[in-house]
Enzyme design. Structure first.
Site, PDB file in Angstrom:
ATOM      1  N   LYS A  93       0.816  -1.207   0.000  1.00 19.93           N
ATOM      2  CA  LYS A  93       0.000   0.000   0.000  1.00 19.93           C
ATOM      3  C   LYS A  93       0.860   1.272   0.000  1.00 19.93           C
ATOM      4  O   LYS A  93       0.420   2.313  -0.462  1.00 19.93           O
ATOM      5  CB  LYS A  93      -0.932   0.034   1.213  1.00 19.93           C
TER       6      LYS A  93
HETATM    7  C1  LIG Z   1      -4.437  -4.727   0.617  1.00 17.64           C
HETATM    8  C2  LIG Z   1      -3.696  -5.992   0.660  1.00 17.64           C
HETATM    9  C3  LIG Z   1      -3.994  -7.043  -0.219  1.00 17.64           C
HETATM   10  C4  LIG Z   1      -5.126  -6.968  -1.214  1.00 17.64           C
HETATM   11  O1  LIG Z   1      -4.884  -5.990  -2.211  1.00 17.64           O
HETATM   12  P1  LIG Z   1      -6.106  -5.445  -3.086  1.00 17.64           P
HETATM   13  O2  LIG Z   1      -5.528  -4.375  -3.937  1.00 17.64           O
HETATM   14  O3  LIG Z   1      -7.124  -4.943  -2.125  1.00 17.64           O
HETATM   15  O4  LIG Z   1      -6.615  -6.598  -3.894  1.00 17.64           O
HETATM   16  C5  LIG Z   1      -3.205  -8.174  -0.168  1.00 17.64           C
HETATM   17  N1  LIG Z   1      -2.197  -8.293   0.724  1.00 17.64           N
HETATM   18  C6  LIG Z   1      -1.898  -7.318   1.589  1.00 17.64           C
HETATM   19  C7  LIG Z   1      -0.795  -7.525   2.551  1.00 17.64           C
HETATM   20  C8  LIG Z   1      -2.624  -6.132   1.583  1.00 17.64           C
HETATM   21  O5  LIG Z   1      -2.311  -5.150   2.444  1.00 17.64           O
END
Ligand SMILES: *Cc1c(COP(=O)(O)O)cnc(C)c1O
Length: 463
Positions: A112
């Site tokens: 993120k």
């Molecule tokens: C947010 C997240 C996901 C999922 O990603 P999306 O873009 O919502 O599909 C997978 N793994 C981790 C560690 C995340 O923080």
């Protein structure tokens, strides 16, 4: 470059406007009217360039006139300066054809940060230019919230409120949200699950009086600028592994469909992606849908990969929009069925279009733990439970001759309990974060009620 809503009833916006708005006023998601593409030579020329340079080349065509070249370059440089690895998204080899792309070298140890650090810099630039101030409200299953708080803390044109499901995020995730001391960022522990957090956030955006009154802005994974930031690392990984001269496949641990949808955009831009594989945990609405069982909400079952514990996957609306040939009326209709009836069937044509792009797999809790242990035994690498889900599904899908890249979405130390259960090893936090457990926490518990949340926000920002 113009942006249109997947539901066709909201005004067309520039990149900057779409970024500051988040969710469209008709409830839809913004998508570019046309997707720019690269020639084979353009892609070949990216090999071995620094991450920031590839980021500039990939994102520049989507930004239009919103930022000039020099400003946009400077924003990218600032966004990734705090990452602890020079390659930003380094590759690690697991076996002869399978690679991990480590997306956890940013300040909160999950992928993120790639989008949020960029969006923080973009917001700061755009708002200071406008002399404006906004209230950002986000919903998180854990990682978005910490990334947002880290990216926006201390910025004077922004107030940030993050709703997270009380008791359903890991302790590291919670502490990353509750320990920053800057007064413009606040963590709200909602009495509900992640889908409740997302639903209340949507309600706030649909309450126009509140929305306009506090100048609400969204940085959830539906924000187009976040998707865009995630397109970049598909190009860095692919060009490092021989693209465009050979094909490449990706497997993506998936929840809200933002990360994998960025892979679809990369493919539309000309990256020769053979397979784009959705990996889900036991909350498998996407896997069920992609295997022809319709898109029906179930109950959310808390798992050891909590960042993927969703039943409604917000960015999937964008995938549907393209699978339905950009028919916004059809998308609006499906979303109405989802809201009123709890789900919908995908038409035969659209399902075929989705299956031409996305494969999928589902991984149980036991299989997740087994994969963490197996990967450690085979390679010495310790992976987080989300990444393990990706690795397992990737192994089931990969084909000889085409490198498979699994996105390692978080650092194992973010989910120490599951990792320790699987391996007996307690993964240590990186040095920069080692005092996380000693820092004081600041959090407000809040009811799963729109009125209560809105009143709290208005009081806090003093409008
Ligand atoms: C947010 C997240 C996901 C999922 O990603 P999306 O873009 O919502 O599909 C997978 N793994 C981790 C560690 C995340 O923080």
């Amino acid at each position: 470059m113009r942006y249109v809503s997947t539901r066709g009833q909201a005004p067309e916006l520039t990149f900057e406007e779409a970024m500051l708005t988040g969710l469209a006023r008709d409830g839809g998601l913004y998508v570019p009217e046309t997707i720019p593409s690269f020639s084979v030579d353009d892609i070949a020329a990216m090999a071995n360039l620094p991450y920031e340079e590839i980021a500039y080349r990939v994102m520049r065509p989507f930004v239009g006139d919103s930022f000039d070249d020099a400003t946009f370059r400077a924003i990218i440089d600032r966004a990734y300066a705090g990452f602890k690895h020079d390659a930003r998204a380094p590759l690690v080899q697991l076996n002869e054809g399978h690679f991990l792309m480590e997306l956890f070298h940013g300040p909160t140890l999950a992928f993120k940060d790639f989008a949020m650090q960029l969006i923080g810099q973009l917001f700061q630039e755009a708002l200071s230019r406008r002399g404006d101030r906004v209230t950002i409200v986000g919903a998180t299953s854990g990682d978005t919230g910490s990334a947002a708080i880290e990216a926006f803390k201390g910025l004077d044109a922004v107030d940030v409120f993050i709703l997270f499901p009380d008791g359903r995020v890991s302790e590291v995730q919670r502490r990353q949200m509750t320990t920053p001391s800057e007064s413009n960022v606040r963590a709200l522990a909602l009495d509900g699950d992640f889908d409740d957090c997302q639903a209340r956030l949507k309600d706030m955006f649909n309450d126009f009086e509140f929305r306009d009154g506090v100048k609400l802005a969204g940085v959830n994974s539906i924000n187009w600028a976040r998707v865009l930031a995630q397109v970049v690392y598909y190009f860095t990984a692919a060009t490092a592994l021989g693209t465009p001269h050979r094909k490449i496949s990706f497997t993506v641990p998936t929840g809200n469909f933002g990360d994998i949808f960025a892979g679809y955009i990369a493919r539309c831009m000309g990256l020769p992606i053979e397979q784009l594989v959705v990996a889900t945990n036991q909350n498998d609405i996407l896997h069920r849908c992609l295997t022809g069982q319709g898109y029906y909400k179930g109950e959310t079952h808390p798992s050891i990969s909590p960042s993927m514990d969703i039943q409604v996957s917000s960015n999937f609306e964008r995938a549907l929009y393209f699978a339905y040939d950009q028919d916004s009326a059809a998308v609006s209709h499906l979303m109405e069925e989802l809201k009123t009836g709890g789900g919908f069937e995908v038409s035969q044509g659209a399902l075929q279009a989705l299956q031409e792009i996305y494969a999928s797999g589902r991984v149980s809790e036991e299989e997740t733990l087994a994969q963490i242990a197996a990967t450690r035994a085979a390679t010495g690498e310790i992976i987080c439970p989300h990444t393990a889900i990706g690795v397992k599904v990737a192994e089931d899908h990969r084909t000889p001759g085409t490198p498979m890249v699994t996105l390692a979405t978080a650092h194992p130390a973010k989910f120490p309990a599951a990792v320790e259960q699987a391996t007996g090893v307690h993964p240590p936090l990186p040095p920069a974060m080692s005092n996380l457990y000693e820092r004081p926490e600041r959090v407000t518990r809040i009811a799963n009620d729109l009125q209560t949340i809105e009143t709290h926000i208005i009081e806090q920002i003093g409008t």
